[in-house]
Design a protein around this motif. Structure first.
Motif, PDB file in Angstrom:
ATOM      1  N   MET A 158       0.832  -1.197   0.000  1.00 52.24           N
ATOM      2  CA  MET A 158       0.000   0.000   0.000  1.00 52.24           C
ATOM      3  C   MET A 158       0.867   1.247   0.000  1.00 52.24           C
ATOM      4  SD  MET A 158      -3.013  -0.845   2.740  1.00 52.24           S
ATOM      5  CE  MET A 158      -1.842  -1.085   4.070  1.00 52.24           C
ATOM      6  N   LYS A 159       0.456   2.234  -0.768  1.00 51.83           N
ATOM      7  CA  LYS A 159       1.157   3.501  -0.757  1.00 51.83           C
ATOM      8  C   LYS A 159       0.821   4.250   0.526  1.00 51.83           C
ATOM      9  CE  LYS A 159       1.651   7.917  -3.128  1.00 51.83           C
ATOM     10  NZ  LYS A 159       1.122   8.808  -4.188  1.00 51.83           N
ATOM     11  N   LYS A 160       1.842   4.770   1.179  1.00 55.54           N
ATOM     12  CA  LYS A 160       1.673   5.547   2.411  1.00 55.54           C
ATOM     13  C   LYS A 160       1.949   7.016   2.125  1.00 55.54           C
ATOM     14  CE  LYS A 160       1.203   2.026   5.425  1.00 55.54           C
ATOM     15  NZ  LYS A 160       0.118   1.871   6.417  1.00 55.54           N
ATOM     16  N   VAL A 161       1.198   7.877   2.792  1.00 56.55           N
ATOM     17  CA  VAL A 161       1.431   9.319   2.722  1.00 56.55           C
ATOM     18  C   VAL A 161       1.585   9.816   4.149  1.00 56.55           C
ATOM     19  CG1 VAL A 161       0.480  11.570   2.083  1.00 56.55           C
ATOM     20  CG2 VAL A 161       0.122   9.591   0.585  1.00 56.55           C
ATOM     21  N   LYS A 162       2.776  10.293   4.491  1.00 58.17           N
ATOM     22  CA  LYS A 162       3.015  10.750   5.853  1.00 58.17           C
ATOM     23  C   LYS A 162       2.733  12.240   5.975  1.00 58.17           C
ATOM     24  CE  LYS A 162       6.149  10.513   9.770  1.00 58.17           C
ATOM     25  NZ  LYS A 162       7.424  10.005  10.313  1.00 58.17           N
ATOM     26  N   LEU A 163       1.794  12.574   6.842  1.00 57.72           N
ATOM     27  CA  LEU A 163       1.426  13.957   7.128  1.00 57.72           C
ATOM     28  C   LEU A 163       1.098  14.076   8.603  1.00 57.72           C
ATOM     29  CD1 LEU A 163      -0.971  14.671   4.123  1.00 57.72           C
ATOM     30  CD2 LEU A 163       1.245  15.780   4.503  1.00 57.72           C
ATOM     31  N   PHE A 164       1.554  15.129   9.243  1.00 60.63           N
ATOM     32  CA  PHE A 164       1.241  15.396  10.656  1.00 60.63           C
ATOM     33  C   PHE A 164       1.616  14.218  11.552  1.00 60.63           C
ATOM     34  CE2 PHE A 164      -2.069  17.298   7.886  1.00 60.63           C
ATOM     35  CZ  PHE A 164      -1.762  18.633   8.064  1.00 60.63           C
ATOM     36  N   ASP A 165       2.719  13.531  11.216  1.00 61.07           N
ATOM     37  CA  ASP A 165       3.182  12.363  11.965  1.00 61.07           C
ATOM     38  C   ASP A 165       2.240  11.169  11.874  1.00 61.07           C
ATOM     39  OD1 ASP A 165       5.569  13.510  12.883  1.00 61.07           O
ATOM     40  OD2 ASP A 165       4.562  14.440  14.592  1.00 61.07           O
ATOM     41  N   VAL A 166       1.398  11.151  10.850  1.00 58.10           N
ATOM     42  CA  VAL A 166       0.478  10.039  10.630  1.00 58.10           C
ATOM     43  C   VAL A 166       0.778   9.414   9.267  1.00 58.10           C
ATOM     44  CG1 VAL A 166      -1.933   9.335  10.327  1.00 58.10           C
ATOM     45  CG2 VAL A 166      -1.347  11.094  12.023  1.00 58.10           C
ATOM     46  N   ASN A 167       0.930   8.103   9.236  1.00 56.57           N
ATOM     47  CA  ASN A 167       1.153   7.382   7.979  1.00 56.57           C
ATOM     48  C   ASN A 167      -0.188   6.960   7.387  1.00 56.57           C
ATOM     49  OD1 ASN A 167       4.053   7.276   7.580  1.00 56.57           O
ATOM     50  ND2 ASN A 167       4.115   5.998   9.424  1.00 56.57           N
ATOM     51  N   PHE A 168      -0.776   7.851   6.597  1.00 60.05           N
ATOM     52  CA  PHE A 168      -2.056   7.556   5.969  1.00 60.05           C
ATOM     53  C   PHE A 168      -1.879   6.511   4.862  1.00 60.05           C
ATOM     54  CE2 PHE A 168      -2.820  11.791   7.676  1.00 60.05           C
ATOM     55  CZ  PHE A 168      -4.123  11.710   8.142  1.00 60.05           C
ATOM     56  N   ASP A 169      -2.887   5.651   4.716  1.00 61.31           N
ATOM     57  CA  ASP A 169      -2.933   4.752   3.572  1.00 61.31           C
ATOM     58  C   ASP A 169      -3.654   5.493   2.445  1.00 61.31           C
ATOM     59  OD1 ASP A 169      -1.782   2.238   4.633  1.00 61.31           O
ATOM     60  OD2 ASP A 169      -3.429   2.420   6.057  1.00 61.31           O
ATOM     61  N   ALA A 170      -3.004   5.597   1.309  1.00 64.24           N
ATOM     62  CA  ALA A 170      -3.580   6.325   0.178  1.00 64.24           C
ATOM     63  C   ALA A 170      -4.594   5.440  -0.532  1.00 64.24           C
ATOM     64  CB  ALA A 170      -2.478   6.774  -0.772  1.00 64.24           C
ATOM     65  N   LEU A 171      -5.751   5.270   0.090  1.00 61.31           N
ATOM     66  CA  LEU A 171      -6.767   4.342  -0.392  1.00 61.31           C
ATOM     67  C   LEU A 171      -8.066   5.063  -0.733  1.00 61.31           C
ATOM     68  CD1 LEU A 171      -6.373   1.574   2.349  1.00 61.31           C
ATOM     69  CD2 LEU A 171      -5.566   1.410  -0.013  1.00 61.31           C
ATOM     70  N   THR A 172      -8.722   4.593  -1.770  1.00 58.48           N
ATOM     71  CA  THR A 172     -10.082   5.021  -2.056  1.00 58.48           C
ATOM     72  C   THR A 172     -11.037   4.201  -1.194  1.00 58.48           C
ATOM     73  OG1 THR A 172     -10.372   3.375  -3.796  1.00 58.48           O
ATOM     74  CG2 THR A 172      -9.460   5.529  -4.461  1.00 58.48           C
ATOM     75  N   MET A 173     -12.312   4.535  -1.256  1.00 55.47           N
ATOM     76  CA  MET A 173     -13.313   3.765  -0.524  1.00 55.47           C
ATOM     77  C   MET A 173     -13.305   2.301  -0.975  1.00 55.47           C
ATOM     78  SD  MET A 173     -15.871   3.838   1.704  1.00 55.47           S
ATOM     79  CE  MET A 173     -16.528   5.520   1.805  1.00 55.47           C
ATOM     80  N   ALA A 174     -13.333   2.090  -2.300  1.00 52.11           N
ATOM     81  CA  ALA A 174     -13.378   0.723  -2.834  1.00 52.11           C
ATOM     82  C   ALA A 174     -12.137  -0.072  -2.446  1.00 52.11           C
ATOM     83  CB  ALA A 174     -13.520   0.762  -4.359  1.00 52.11           C
ATOM     84  N   GLU A 175     -10.984   0.563  -2.485  1.00 54.01           N
ATOM     85  CA  GLU A 175      -9.741  -0.110  -2.110  1.00 54.01           C
ATOM     86  C   GLU A 175      -9.730  -0.469  -0.627  1.00 54.01           C
ATOM     87  OE1 GLU A 175      -6.760   1.997  -5.400  1.00 54.01           O
ATOM     88  OE2 GLU A 175      -7.099   2.936  -3.444  1.00 54.01           O
ATOM     89  N   THR A 176     -10.314   0.399   0.199  1.00 54.12           N
ATOM     90  CA  THR A 176     -10.397   0.121   1.637  1.00 54.12           C
ATOM     91  C   THR A 176     -11.262  -1.101   1.905  1.00 54.12           C
ATOM     92  OG1 THR A 176     -10.140   2.480   2.155  1.00 54.12           O
ATOM     93  CG2 THR A 176     -11.013   1.065   3.890  1.00 54.12           C
TER      94      THR A 176
END
Length: 248
Positions: A1-19
């Motif tokens: 999964m692609k991660k996007v780090k912002l505000f010390d949080v590693n978000f998963d770059a996911l759409t609703m369907a991918e989630t």
């Protein structure tokens, strides 16, 4: 999964369907999973709560549950694909559970709310298997008993509708007891799905003004959280922008 780090949080770059697809994989594996939606309020919270920061860092799936977070990601040039709103994701997972026969458990809100919501959902999702439900009024001393109940009832997904930060602490405890379910905190979704609180019209949602609609419904409870919280989050965006430029 692609991660996007912002505000010390590693978000998963996911759409609703991918989630939804990823949650299904976790269910098939039978793995204890924390599915966490992070919004501006949560980002503000982790700045002052080291335990919450750890729980967020340990979460298995982290979605951007807030238009402000997605907008900030674009401003900071680390774009997240879309907002994955908790109540919308919950309903998509109910569709999944209904289709695949995955049992679900509802935990949270007042007894009058959760007991009203369950038959409404069973009417909407004809094949929904409800492993059980209970209200959200219990003490920390009850957590171990609840873990044992969940282990015995074997829900694939547990929807947790209690307030933060107790919700996150509770889910973290359930995972420490190896309860083999996907746990999702859903905030006040039970109130909406039971019909007790009306959700913002689609046009308000599309304009990213659902927060303002909620404040209008419950001004005493939500005014401070949203207006002061949003101001604090804007300051965090400026800080994050400075940090990213410094580390570029």
């Amino acid at each position: 999964m692609k991660k996007v780090k912002l505000f010390d949080v590693n978000f998963d770059a996911l759409t609703m369907a991918e989630t939804v697809h990823l949650v299904q994989k976790k269910i098939i594996l039978g793995k204890s999973t924390h599915l966490l939606g992070v919004n501006a309020d949560k980002i503000n919270e982790i700045k002052n709560d080291s335990e919450m920061k750890r729980i967020v860092a340990d979460a298995d799936i982290i979605n951007a549950d807030g238009a402000s977070v997605v907008l900030a990601s674009k401003i900071l040039k680390r774009p997240l694909p879309e907002r994955v709103a908790g109540i919308d994701l919950m309903q998509e997972l109910l569709v999944l559970a209904n289709t695949k026969g995955y049992p679900v458990y509802f935990l949270g809100a007042k007894e009058s709310v959760v007991s009203k919501m369950v038959p409404i959902l069973q009417k909407k999702y004809k094949k929904l298997r409800v492993a059980g439900y209970r209200n959200g009024y219990f003490a920390k001393d009850d957590w171990n008993d609840i873990a044992n109940i969940l282990i015995k009832s074997k829900p694939s997904i547990v929807f947790v509708g209690i307030t933060s930060p107790t919700k996150e602490y509770f889910i973290d405890f359930m995972l420490s007891k190896n309860v083999p379910s996907v746990f999702m905190g859903v905030g006040g979704s039970f109130d909406v799905l039971s019909g007790n609180i009306k959700r913002a019209p689609k046009i308000i949602q599309q304009l990213n003004l659902e927060w303002a609609y909620r404040v209008a419904q419950e001004p005493k409870r939500l005014f401070k959280r949203y207006f002061f919280g949003n101001a604090k989050f804007i300051r965090e965006i400026f800080k994050e922008s400075h940090r990213l430029k410094k580390n570029a």
